[in-house]
Motif scaffolding. Sequence first.
Motif, mmCIF file in Angstrom:
data_model
loop_
_atom_site.group_PDB
_atom_site.id
_atom_site.type_symbol
_atom_site.label_atom_id
_atom_site.label_comp_id
_atom_site.label_asym_id
_atom_site.label_seq_id
_atom_site.Cartn_x
_atom_site.Cartn_y
_atom_site.Cartn_z
ATOM 1 N N SER A 11 9.256 7.433 1.414
ATOM 2 C CA SER A 11 8.141 6.893 0.989
ATOM 3 C C SER A 11 7.030 6.733 1.967
ATOM 4 O O SER A 11 7.557 6.567 3.205
ATOM 5 C CB SER A 11 8.392 5.398 0.392
ATOM 6 O OG SER A 11 7.229 4.875 -0.395
ATOM 7 N N ASP A 63 -6.944 1.653 -0.266
ATOM 8 C CA ASP A 63 -6.198 0.293 -1.054
ATOM 9 C C ASP A 63 -6.998 -1.075 -0.168
ATOM 10 O O ASP A 63 -7.076 -1.071 1.013
ATOM 11 C CB ASP A 63 -4.864 0.150 -0.899
ATOM 12 C CG ASP A 63 -4.319 0.913 -1.893
ATOM 13 O OD1 ASP A 63 -4.880 1.598 -2.861
ATOM 14 O OD2 ASP A 63 -3.132 1.368 -1.655
ATOM 15 N N ASP A 75 3.130 -6.672 -6.723
ATOM 16 C CA ASP A 75 2.469 -5.569 -6.280
ATOM 17 C C ASP A 75 3.038 -4.150 -5.698
ATOM 18 O O ASP A 75 4.536 -4.304 -5.990
ATOM 19 C CB ASP A 75 1.824 -6.055 -4.777
ATOM 20 C CG ASP A 75 0.588 -5.409 -4.297
ATOM 21 O OD1 ASP A 75 0.125 -4.323 -5.049
ATOM 22 O OD2 ASP A 75 -0.041 -5.638 -3.315
ATOM 23 N N ARG A 76 2.592 -3.268 -5.890
ATOM 24 C CA ARG A 76 3.159 -1.883 -5.325
ATOM 25 C C ARG A 76 3.869 -2.478 -4.146
ATOM 26 O O ARG A 76 3.601 -3.143 -3.206
ATOM 27 C CB ARG A 76 2.221 -0.734 -4.985
ATOM 28 C CG ARG A 76 1.600 -0.242 -6.032
ATOM 29 C CD ARG A 76 0.776 0.929 -5.753
ATOM 30 N NE ARG A 76 -0.206 0.422 -4.597
ATOM 31 C CZ ARG A 76 -1.474 0.034 -5.041
ATOM 32 N NH1 ARG A 76 -1.847 -0.149 -6.045
ATOM 33 N NH2 ARG A 76 -2.405 -0.466 -4.160
ATOM 34 N N HIS A 77 5.349 -1.831 -3.942
ATOM 35 C CA HIS A 77 6.217 -2.400 -2.796
ATOM 36 C C HIS A 77 7.136 -1.331 -2.632
ATOM 37 O O HIS A 77 7.554 -0.439 -3.599
ATOM 38 C CB HIS A 77 6.701 -3.519 -2.907
ATOM 39 C CG HIS A 77 7.760 -3.760 -3.840
ATOM 40 N ND1 HIS A 77 7.283 -4.090 -5.160
ATOM 41 C CD2 HIS A 77 8.932 -3.772 -4.041
ATOM 42 C CE1 HIS A 77 8.256 -4.409 -6.143
ATOM 43 N NE2 HIS A 77 9.327 -4.117 -5.388
ATOM 44 N N ASN A 117 0.886 -3.762 3.581
ATOM 45 C CA ASN A 117 1.852 -3.004 2.404
ATOM 46 C C ASN A 117 2.962 -3.912 2.163
ATOM 47 O O ASN A 117 3.392 -4.558 3.084
ATOM 48 C CB ASN A 117 2.450 -1.831 3.209
ATOM 49 C CG ASN A 117 1.072 -0.693 3.458
ATOM 50 O OD1 ASN A 117 0.506 -0.231 2.610
ATOM 51 N ND2 ASN A 117 1.267 -0.299 4.771
#
Length: 124
Positions: A11, A63, A75-77, A117
Amino acid sequence: MTNLNFLLHHSSLMISDLDASIKFYTEIIGLQQIERPDLGFPGAWFQLGEDQQLHILLLDNIDPTSGRPEHGGRDRHVALTVDNFECVRESLDNNNVFYTMSKSGRKALFFRDLDANAIEVIGR
């Protein structure tokens, strides 16, 4: 369609300060930095287990870094598992890194890196 058996290889996260992010991920989180080829822009790679990696990229981040949900689970993680959950939690505490515990009640926490992030750490 037959089962293709996908696995996550890596990722990538956008960061704004390479040296500070490398220090954060190695010294505070405890990841092992590995060699990265010259890709024409700065970044770093970290080994996760035997076959997975986390990449950080020094590129413009589209972002927002503010106004994100306080709890990273909303949230996106990226979610990482670890054998010594308490060691990671203690390092976050010692370095004043804000985190929230998982709302599910399991041994997991969410924090944000230097660029907001969201990262989840789950105890194995």
